[in-house]
Each structure stands twice: as structure tokens, then as C-alpha cells.
Scaffold this motif. Structure first.
Motif, short mmCIF file in Angstrom:
data_model
loop_
_atom_site.label_atom_id
_atom_site.label_comp_id
_atom_site.label_asym_id
_atom_site.label_seq_id
_atom_site.Cartn_x
_atom_site.Cartn_y
_atom_site.Cartn_z
N LEU A 187 0.95 -1.37 -0.11
CA LEU A 187 -0.11 -0.10 0.01
C LEU A 187 0.68 1.45 0.05
O LEU A 187 0.73 2.27 -0.63
N GLY A 188 2.04 1.14 0.87
CA GLY A 188 2.78 2.54 0.77
C GLY A 188 3.38 2.72 -0.73
O GLY A 188 3.60 3.97 -1.03
N PHE A 189 3.48 1.59 -1.69
CA PHE A 189 3.91 1.76 -3.05
C PHE A 189 2.63 2.24 -3.67
O PHE A 189 2.83 3.10 -4.62
N PHE A 190 1.72 1.62 -3.62
CA PHE A 190 0.33 1.69 -4.26
C PHE A 190 -0.01 3.25 -4.49
O PHE A 190 -0.61 3.67 -5.58
N ILE A 191 -0.16 3.82 -3.34
CA ILE A 191 -0.49 5.29 -3.36
C ILE A 191 0.23 6.03 -4.16
O ILE A 191 -0.17 7.14 -4.63
N TRP A 192 1.43 5.71 -4.49
CA TRP A 192 2.33 6.51 -5.69
C TRP A 192 2.20 5.94 -7.00
O TRP A 192 2.75 6.84 -7.85
N ASN A 193 1.97 4.76 -7.14
CA ASN A 193 1.46 4.30 -8.41
C ASN A 193 0.63 4.31 -9.01
O ASN A 193 0.26 4.44 -10.45
N TYR A 194 -0.65 4.43 -8.24
CA TYR A 194 -1.99 4.55 -9.05
C TYR A 194 -2.63 5.77 -8.51
O TYR A 194 -2.76 6.12 -7.12
N PRO A 195 -3.18 6.73 -9.07
CA PRO A 195 -3.51 6.34 -10.57
C PRO A 195 -2.60 7.02 -11.61
O PRO A 195 -2.23 6.76 -12.64
N ARG A 196 -1.53 7.75 -10.92
CA ARG A 196 -0.58 8.63 -11.71
C ARG A 196 0.56 7.91 -12.28
O ARG A 196 1.25 8.40 -13.26
N GLY A 197 1.04 6.86 -11.56
CA GLY A 197 2.19 6.11 -12.01
C GLY A 197 3.39 6.74 -11.96
O GLY A 197 4.25 6.94 -12.83
#
Length: 346
Positions: A187-197
């Protein structure tokens, strides 16, 4: 960790950024760091060290899991940084990690509830080989589905949530901790990966996710006799069948090497023929076509995972659901390829 990698990208983007915009499996238009897996690995390492203060046993399992994942993760990360590690070498590294997990963690299946297979699994060499194929295959399959913002990591979170739930129902607090810690790291990665990538998992991150989920799935079955082996199969059936179907499609339909990437995986078809159909040509959209693709696959994966958490002890139901999902996958894929996509899918 992920925020720091993004904030100081100028220090590492010369070797960490993905600048390949022309490959069939690439759907981004600017250079993006692909070392998100390193942030997940380091955060899990930190979680394991902190856990040593309160529960040595579960902390040791998490740290050993990370140690066993190191060959697959390391070779994947080297590919992210050098773009020069062959698929064969990375696959061998995945098998190496699977062997380490089998030896150090006891992740070896001795039964898969198939009468004509289970007697063979009583031989250690065969059970080791079968388990390693399963774990290494799932490890590699997460790299195959890692094509759009938030896709692989959310599919992983959904599967880990199922593992955590069944571990809780089975009173296996150790696996519950490892699964929840892994969800937190992702989740710590997900918030920076989605949606803007803003950052990608990379091969290292995809291998780390696939390997961790594969080993935890096997350990859940091995440590808890009430859990059907087909629970592990069903919660992972989307990436597994995507890989099997892709190998068959490339080898027997397109007459090409299964290791050569192409642009007709299911998630790519959904991107090209459904996600882009929703809001075509809108350059100012808050959610890009890339990010709009992933929720279709999250729901698709959930169609297998949610029933698995209901019938996690019922082998027959899980086998029937696994077969039904594979048939449904082929139906959806064929419908999209033939431009006959169901109206409800839009």
C-alpha cells in the motif's frame, strides 16, 4: 521509502528509469523509475526487525521469507537497473528462490487433493519439483500481469487479504502477521503508483510480490490441514492462467517463443478495446486510460478470490470454481478479440 525515491529521482533516474516506450507491453509516455520493489523490500525488512521486539517467531519467518526471495528479487532488480538480464537467468533465479523457500521454510506440498497425483507427491524429489514449479511460475506470472498502474500490486493485495483472512480463521497468527505486513508495504507503494504512475514495481518488485504470495499460499496449506490446496490455486488463478494461456497462445497460435513479449494479453486488450472506449480522446481526464484499465482486472481477479474465502475448506467447490474461472477467462478473451465484448463489460 517510495516518496523518497520519487522526490530524489534526479539522483538515480539515469539508471533506474524505464525509458522503453516502444515495446508492446509498455503503456507509459515518460521516463518513470522502476525501483518500487526496492521500497517494498526495505519496508518489509524494517517490519521484520521491528517485529523482533515483540514476536521472534513471526519476525524470523518474515526475514527468512525475504532472504529466500533475494535471488529472484536481486536478478529482477538488476534487470530494472541494467536492462541486460535474460529471461532465462531471471527464471532460474525464481527457481532458486523457490528451492530456498522449500528448504528453509518447509514450503513443500505433499498433497493437492488429486487421487492420481498425491501418491507421487509422497516422493520428496517429486513434491519438491512440483512445489518449485508452482512458486516459480507464480513469481514469474506477476511480472507478466504488471503492465498498468496499480494492476499487479492490487491483485496481490486482494490475494494477500484472502490469505490473511483464512490464516485468521485458522488461528495462524504468524502467517496473518506476514500477510498484513506485506499488504501494508504494498500500500505504501500503491498510493504513488496509482493512478498517476509516479513509480513502477519493476521486475524486482513483481518477482517479490509473486514469490511472497506463492510461498505464503503454500505455507498456509502446509501449516493448516483444514485449508484445501485448491484455495491456494483459486486465489492465484488469474495470474496463473494468464501465464498458461499466454504460453499456449504464443507457442501454438502465433508460432513464436513464449519468452517474446507481445501486446495481446488480456489486460492489454481491455486497455485497447474497453478502457479507452469509456472516455476517448480526453487528454484532461483525471484518470488516464492506463489507470482506468486496472479496476477491470481487480474485479476480474476478485471473482475468483472472494468465493475462495467462503469455501476455503471445500475442495470440490474450489475445483469447480477454478475450472469455471478458466472457462470464463477464455470467454472474455475470445469476446474481446472478436470485437464481441459483452455490453455489461463496458
Amino acid at each position: 521509502m517510495t516518496a523518497l525515491f520519487i522526490r530524489y529521482r534526479n539522483l538515480h533516474e539515469n539508471f533506474s528509469a524505464d525509458t522503453d516506450f516502444n515495446s508492446p507491453q509498455k503503456f507509459h509516455s515518460k521516463a518513470v523509475p522502476r525501483i518500487g520493489g526496492l521500497a517494498i523490500f526495505l519496508s518489509l525488512l524494517f517490519a521484520g526487525v521491528i517485529r523482533l521486539l515483540s514476536d521472534t517467531y513471526s519476525a524470523t519467518l518474515l526475514l527468512f521469507l525475504l532472504g529466500c526471495s533475494f535471488p529472484a528479487f536481486c536478478f529482477g532488480l538488476m534487470e530494472d537497473l541494467t536492462k541486460n538480464i535474460s529471461p532465462r537467468m531471471r527464471l532460474l533465479a525464481c527457481f532458486g528462490s523457490a528451492i530456498l523457500a522449500s528448504y528453509f521454510l518447509g514450503a513443500i506440498l505433499h498433497s493437492i487433493d488429486l487421487p492420481w497425483v498425491d501418491p507421487l507427491l509422497q516422493y520428496p524429489v517429486i513434491s519438491l519439483a512440483v512445489t518449485c514449479i508452482m512458486i516459480a511460475g507464480l513469481t514469474n506470472s506477476y511480472n507478466i500481469i504488471d503492465g498498468f498502474n496499480g494492476l499487479a500490486c492490487m491483485v496481490g493485495i486482494i490475494s494477500l487479504a484472502a490469505i490473511a483472512y483464512v490464516a485468521f480463521r485458522s488461528n495462524d497468527s504468524t502467517l496473518l502477521f506476514v500477510a498484513v505486513a506485506t499488504i501494508g508495504a504494498i500500500l505504501g507503494f500503491f498510493i504513488w503508483n496509482y493512478p498517476r504512475g509516479l513509480i513502477f514495481l519493476g521486475d524486482g518488485g513483481a518477482y517479490l510480490l509473486g514469490f511472497s504470495i506463492g510461498v505464503l499460499s503454500v505455507l498456509l496449506v502446509v501449516r493448516n490441514s483444514a485449508v484445501s490446496p485448491w484455495f491456494a490455486a483459486l486465489i492465484n488463478i488469474y495470474p496463473i492462467f494468464e501465464t498458461i494461456f499466454s504460453i499456449w497462445r504464443k507457442k501454438f497460435i502465433k508460432k513464436m517463443s513464449p519468452g517474446v513479449p507481445d501486446g495481446v494479453h488480456l489486460h492489454m486488450l481491455i486497455y485497447g478495446r474497453i478502457a479507452r472506449w469509456v472516455d476517448p480522446g480526453n487528454e484532461n481526464a483525471l484518470i488516464s486510460d492506463n489507470a482506468r484499465t486496472s479496476p477491470f482486472l481487480w474485479m476480474f481477479s476478485s471473482l475468483a478470490v472472494f468465493p475462495a474465502t467462503i469455501w476455503w475448506q471445500n475442495t470440490f467447490a474450489l475445483q469447480a470454481l477454478t475450472l469455471a474461472f478458466c472457462i470464463f477467462y477464455i470467454y472474455i478473451y475470445r469476446s474481446i478479440v472478436l470485437f464481441k465484448k459483452p455490453r455489461w463489460l463496458k
